[in-house]
Design a protein around this motif. Structure first.
Motif, PDB file in Angstrom:
ATOM      1  N   ILE A 401       0.825  -1.208   0.000  1.00  0.00           N
ATOM      2  CA  ILE A 401       0.000   0.000   0.000  1.00  0.00           C
ATOM      3  C   ILE A 401       0.860   1.259   0.000  1.00  0.00           C
ATOM      4  O   ILE A 401       0.550   2.249  -0.665  1.00  0.00           O
ATOM      5  CB  ILE A 401      -0.946  -0.015   1.212  1.00  0.00           C
ATOM      6  CG1 ILE A 401      -1.992  -1.130   1.052  1.00  0.00           C
ATOM      7  CG2 ILE A 401      -1.638   1.317   1.386  1.00  0.00           C
ATOM      8  CD1 ILE A 401      -2.907  -0.945  -0.128  1.00  0.00           C
ATOM      9  N   LYS A 402       1.999   1.229   0.700  1.00  0.00           N
ATOM     10  CA  LYS A 402       2.849   2.410   0.793  1.00  0.00           C
ATOM     11  C   LYS A 402       3.419   2.792  -0.556  1.00  0.00           C
ATOM     12  O   LYS A 402       3.407   3.977  -0.941  1.00  0.00           O
ATOM     13  CB  LYS A 402       3.965   2.150   1.799  1.00  0.00           C
ATOM     14  CG  LYS A 402       4.959   3.299   1.925  1.00  0.00           C
ATOM     15  CD  LYS A 402       6.072   2.954   2.903  1.00  0.00           C
ATOM     16  CE  LYS A 402       7.081   4.093   2.988  1.00  0.00           C
ATOM     17  NZ  LYS A 402       8.189   3.775   3.922  1.00  0.00           N
ATOM     18  N   HIS A 403       3.928   1.835  -1.309  1.00  0.00           N
ATOM     19  CA  HIS A 403       4.588   2.131  -2.584  1.00  0.00           C
ATOM     20  C   HIS A 403       3.631   2.075  -3.779  1.00  0.00           C
ATOM     21  O   HIS A 403       4.070   2.256  -4.916  1.00  0.00           O
ATOM     22  CB  HIS A 403       5.750   1.161  -2.803  1.00  0.00           C
ATOM     23  CG  HIS A 403       6.873   1.358  -1.840  1.00  0.00           C
ATOM     24  ND1 HIS A 403       7.174   0.445  -0.853  1.00  0.00           N
ATOM     25  CD2 HIS A 403       7.756   2.383  -1.677  1.00  0.00           C
ATOM     26  CE1 HIS A 403       8.207   0.882  -0.143  1.00  0.00           C
ATOM     27  NE2 HIS A 403       8.581   2.055  -0.622  1.00  0.00           N
ATOM     28  N   LEU A 404       2.342   1.812  -3.525  1.00  0.00           N
ATOM     29  CA  LEU A 404       1.374   1.894  -4.617  1.00  0.00           C
ATOM     30  C   LEU A 404       1.158   3.344  -5.032  1.00  0.00           C
ATOM     31  O   LEU A 404       0.750   3.626  -6.161  1.00  0.00           O
ATOM     32  CB  LEU A 404       0.056   1.256  -4.175  1.00  0.00           C
ATOM     33  CG  LEU A 404      -0.992   1.007  -5.246  1.00  0.00           C
ATOM     34  CD1 LEU A 404      -0.466   0.067  -6.322  1.00  0.00           C
ATOM     35  CD2 LEU A 404      -2.255   0.437  -4.628  1.00  0.00           C
ATOM     36  N   ASN A 405       1.392   4.263  -4.097  1.00  0.00           N
ATOM     37  CA  ASN A 405       1.373   5.708  -4.372  1.00  0.00           C
ATOM     38  C   ASN A 405      -0.011   6.203  -4.784  1.00  0.00           C
ATOM     39  O   ASN A 405      -0.150   7.089  -5.630  1.00  0.00           O
ATOM     40  CB  ASN A 405       2.404   6.070  -5.458  1.00  0.00           C
ATOM     41  CG  ASN A 405       2.772   7.544  -5.414  1.00  0.00           C
ATOM     42  OD1 ASN A 405       2.694   8.181  -4.369  1.00  0.00           O
ATOM     43  ND2 ASN A 405       3.170   8.091  -6.551  1.00  0.00           N
ATOM     44  N   ARG A 406      -1.070   5.629  -4.162  1.00  0.00           N
ATOM     45  CA  ARG A 406      -2.427   6.086  -4.433  1.00  0.00           C
ATOM     46  C   ARG A 406      -2.856   7.195  -3.480  1.00  0.00           C
ATOM     47  O   ARG A 406      -3.956   7.746  -3.633  1.00  0.00           O
ATOM     48  CB  ARG A 406      -3.434   4.934  -4.286  1.00  0.00           C
ATOM     49  CG  ARG A 406      -3.386   3.894  -5.357  1.00  0.00           C
ATOM     50  CD  ARG A 406      -4.504   2.899  -5.194  1.00  0.00           C
ATOM     51  NE  ARG A 406      -4.619   2.356  -3.833  1.00  0.00           N
ATOM     52  CZ  ARG A 406      -5.378   1.324  -3.508  1.00  0.00           C
ATOM     53  NH1 ARG A 406      -6.106   0.726  -4.443  1.00  0.00           N
ATOM     54  NH2 ARG A 406      -5.426   0.890  -2.268  1.00  0.00           N
ATOM     55  N   GLY A 407      -2.033   7.475  -2.471  1.00  0.00           N
ATOM     56  CA  GLY A 407      -2.468   8.412  -1.445  1.00  0.00           C
ATOM     57  C   GLY A 407      -3.345   7.742  -0.410  1.00  0.00           C
ATOM     58  O   GLY A 407      -4.304   8.360   0.081  1.00  0.00           O
ATOM     59  N   ASP A 408      -3.045   6.478  -0.084  1.00  0.00           N
ATOM     60  CA  ASP A 408      -3.858   5.728   0.869  1.00  0.00           C
ATOM     61  C   ASP A 408      -3.705   6.277   2.280  1.00  0.00           C
ATOM     62  O   ASP A 408      -2.727   6.958   2.615  1.00  0.00           O
ATOM     63  CB  ASP A 408      -3.469   4.250   0.842  1.00  0.00           C
ATOM     64  CG  ASP A 408      -3.968   3.551  -0.412  1.00  0.00           C
ATOM     65  OD1 ASP A 408      -5.106   3.058  -0.381  1.00  0.00           O
ATOM     66  OD2 ASP A 408      -3.225   3.518  -1.422  1.00  0.00           O
ATOM     67  N   PHE A 409      -4.695   5.927   3.108  1.00  0.00           N
ATOM     68  CA  PHE A 409      -4.727   6.374   4.493  1.00  0.00           C
ATOM     69  C   PHE A 409      -4.555   5.175   5.425  1.00  0.00           C
ATOM     70  O   PHE A 409      -4.935   4.055   5.077  1.00  0.00           O
ATOM     71  CB  PHE A 409      -6.049   7.085   4.809  1.00  0.00           C
ATOM     72  CG  PHE A 409      -6.416   8.152   3.829  1.00  0.00           C
ATOM     73  CD1 PHE A 409      -5.838   9.402   3.898  1.00  0.00           C
ATOM     74  CD2 PHE A 409      -7.334   7.900   2.817  1.00  0.00           C
ATOM     75  CE1 PHE A 409      -6.184  10.393   2.990  1.00  0.00           C
ATOM     76  CE2 PHE A 409      -7.679   8.880   1.906  1.00  0.00           C
ATOM     77  CZ  PHE A 409      -7.096  10.132   1.988  1.00  0.00           C
ATOM     78  N   PRO A 410      -4.036   5.379   6.615  1.00  0.00           N
ATOM     79  CA  PRO A 410      -3.966   4.281   7.597  1.00  0.00           C
ATOM     80  C   PRO A 410      -5.368   3.812   7.984  1.00  0.00           C
ATOM     81  O   PRO A 410      -6.237   4.629   8.313  1.00  0.00           O
ATOM     82  CB  PRO A 410      -3.235   4.908   8.781  1.00  0.00           C
ATOM     83  CG  PRO A 410      -2.493   6.080   8.202  1.00  0.00           C
ATOM     84  CD  PRO A 410      -3.345   6.585   7.084  1.00  0.00           C
TER      85      PRO A 410
END
Length: 545
Positions: A401-410
């Motif tokens: 999720i971190k390196h997918l670079n979608r701007g995800d949230f915890p």
């Protein structure tokens, strides 16, 4: 045995994979919230919104989705003449802002307060002795529902009065809390049904492709089939709208005789066919929306709906014959038949179907999780993130999720904010009704907020991801009030939680397909809330005055 189960699963999800592969999410995600978006928000709030308000008050209808597309196309033309372009991410966010601003400014804010003061002064409220009871709904000596009829705020028709401070404050806080719960729940459900279950969301590519088509016209992307297809659809809608709505409106205005080519909103055949197919609402709608929806939805979803209609038409006369629909009489129209048959049988039946779907969905999720664990166990080495400096397990399309670079949230932050938002109606109910909200009623509200609402939101999001349709139990608030056994006026105003947030998951899926970062949606929400409140206060104050 394991190979046979694997082949069975492949056949079962073949159509799901086909729909999910119609449009692939890009490898690169870009921001969509820019200075152009802010200008678009201001334009929609202060120019398009009052037109929608006035049209809804005069004709009873609104401009709906036309506003957002007209706004975006106007911005496209301005951008081209300014020697600049709009990216697909900016275009999608403009359409999202347009739809949200117009809907919220029309129905969700200060119009509700105007309706309250109208209801307090209505003949119905006076006839049933409700006027003084509604005015007496107070907190710390201040009315929170509506000022009294002799208040200067009502006489002068103004919101700028101390008697409106508490109702407006509760309204503003409620809007903020609802947006927080919608955003956080939509993101969590998206992670569950899209990232983990890989459901297709068959109607999501439509919105994403529309933004891509406009981006091609703007010049930011290479020309493909999307823009010609968008023009064909727009032309079909324009011609149909002219025939369906334009001709009756123009002839009534200029020729003093209304000419209706196609019946609005539908042709009611129930009074004529009711003698043959009793207790069945039969009407022909001439709207193009169901036709195009049928072209987009999965085949078995359409066939299931068709089978349900046939079963409905075959069973309704039998149910009426055996006394399950005693209120229906021959000669009723489609609307009356829909109401009477629904109250007598179909709405309770729909509640049972909804509960059954919820149980089946939960079972399927548990089975899908077990199958994924089996698949991972059969792999010799689990997949790792494709980023060169990361050794975390791959979660989405080969990346963590971190390196997918979608701007995800915890997820823990989203879940915490969601439960805080879900707890707000409970806190408000206990504050406004400290005596009425006893321990037993408080337990009921807690179960609805923290058990029913999350489960039904998940079921709704999952159905939306599978077939593009939602399902919910009707009249939940009314049923809860009756089942509590309380009598009187106050129980109807106790804020009961239980909203369905399943539709938010599709919004995040559309964002993913357009390649926009999720943080851009958060920024848009933060900008829209104060603007929509200010615009709504200004325009509804003017219209009420």
């Amino acid at each position: 045995m394991a190979q046979k189960n694997s082949e069975k699963r492949k056949r079962q999800y073949q159509e799901i994979n086909e729909y999910r592969d119609l449009l692939q999410a890009p490898d690169r995600f870009e921001p969509g919230f820019t200075g152009k978006t802010i200008v678009g928000v201001l334009f929609i709030a202060f120019i398009m919104t009052p037109g929608q308000m006035y049209l809804s008050l005069v004709t009873g209808i609104g401009i709906g989705e036309a506003a957002q597309w007209v706004t975006v196309i106007l911005f496209l033309e301005i951008a081209k003449r300014s020697f600049t372009t709009l990216r697909r991410q900016e275009i999608f966010l403009l359409t999202y802002v347009a739809s949200q601003l117009i809907v919220r400014a029309e129905t969700g804010t200060f119009l509700q307060l105007i309706w309250r003061q109208y209801f307090v002064g209505s003949q119905e409220a006076a006839r049933f002795g409700l006027q003084q009871k509604l005015v007496n709904l107070k907190f710390m000596g201040y009315g929170w529902f509506s000022p009294s009829l002799d208040s200067e705020a009502i006489i002068e028709r103004t919101f700028f009065h101390i008697d409106w401070v508490l109702p407006i404050a509760l309204l503003v806080v409620g809007i903020i809390v609802s947006r927080v719960t919608w955003f956080t729940s939509g993101y969590v459900l998206f992670r569950l049904v899209s990232d983990r279950e890989h459901l297709p969301f068959p109607t999501a590519p439509q919105s994403a492709l529309a933004s891509m088509a406009l981006a091609e016209e703007s010049g930011s992307e290479e020309q493909t089939w999307k823009w010609p297809c968008f023009l064909i659809g727009a032309t079909i809608g324009l011609v149909f709208g002219l025939i369906y709505v334009g001709v009756p409106a123009l002839t009534e205005t200029f020729a003093d005789k209304k000419v209706t080519i196609l019946p609005i909103p539908f042709a009611d055949l129930t009074p004529m066919l009711g003698r043959f197919v009793g207790a069945t609402p039969i009407a022909i709608s001439f709207s193009l929306a169901p036709i195009f929806a049928g072209l987009l939805l999965p085949f078995w979803s359409v066939m299931g709906s068709f089978a349900g209609v046939l079963l409905f038409m075959a069973s309704s006369p039998l149910l009426h014959h055996f006394g399950f629909m005693p209120r229906w009489v021959p000669g009723m129209g489609a609307v009356q038949t829909q109401i009477t048959a629904g109250v007598d049988f179909w709405q309770p039946f729909g509640m049972g179907i909804t509960l059954a779907v919820a149980i089946i969905s939960i079972k399927q999720v548990m089975r899908a999780g077990r199958e994924r664990r089996e698949d991972r166990a059969n792999k010799e080495k689990p997949d790792t993130c494709g980023h060169p400096d990361c050794s975390q397990p791959a979660q989405v399309r080969g990346y963590c999720i971190k390196h997918l670079n979608r701007g995800d949230f915890p997820l823990w932050i989203c879940l915490s904010l969601f439960f805080i938002g879900a707890a707000y109606p409970i806190f408000l109910a206990k504050t406004l009704f400290p005596v009425l909200v006893s321990t037993s009623l408080l337990l009921v509200i807690l179960l609805i907020a923290f058990v029913y609402a999350p489960i039904m939101s998940f079921v709704s999001a999952r159905l939306d991801g599978l077939i593009g349709q939602n399902i919910q139990i009707p009249h939940l608030h009314d049923a809860t009030v009756f089942l509590t056994g309380y009598r009187g006026l106050e129980i109807w105003f106790v804020p009961l939680a239980g909203s369905d947030f399943g539709g938010g998951a599709e919004t995040f899926r559309i964002i993913e397909l357009t390649g926009m970062r999720f943080t851009s949606l958060l920024k848009a929400e933060l900008v829209m809330v104060p603007i929509v409140l200010g615009a709504s206060l200004m325009y509804w104050s003017f219209l009420w005055k």
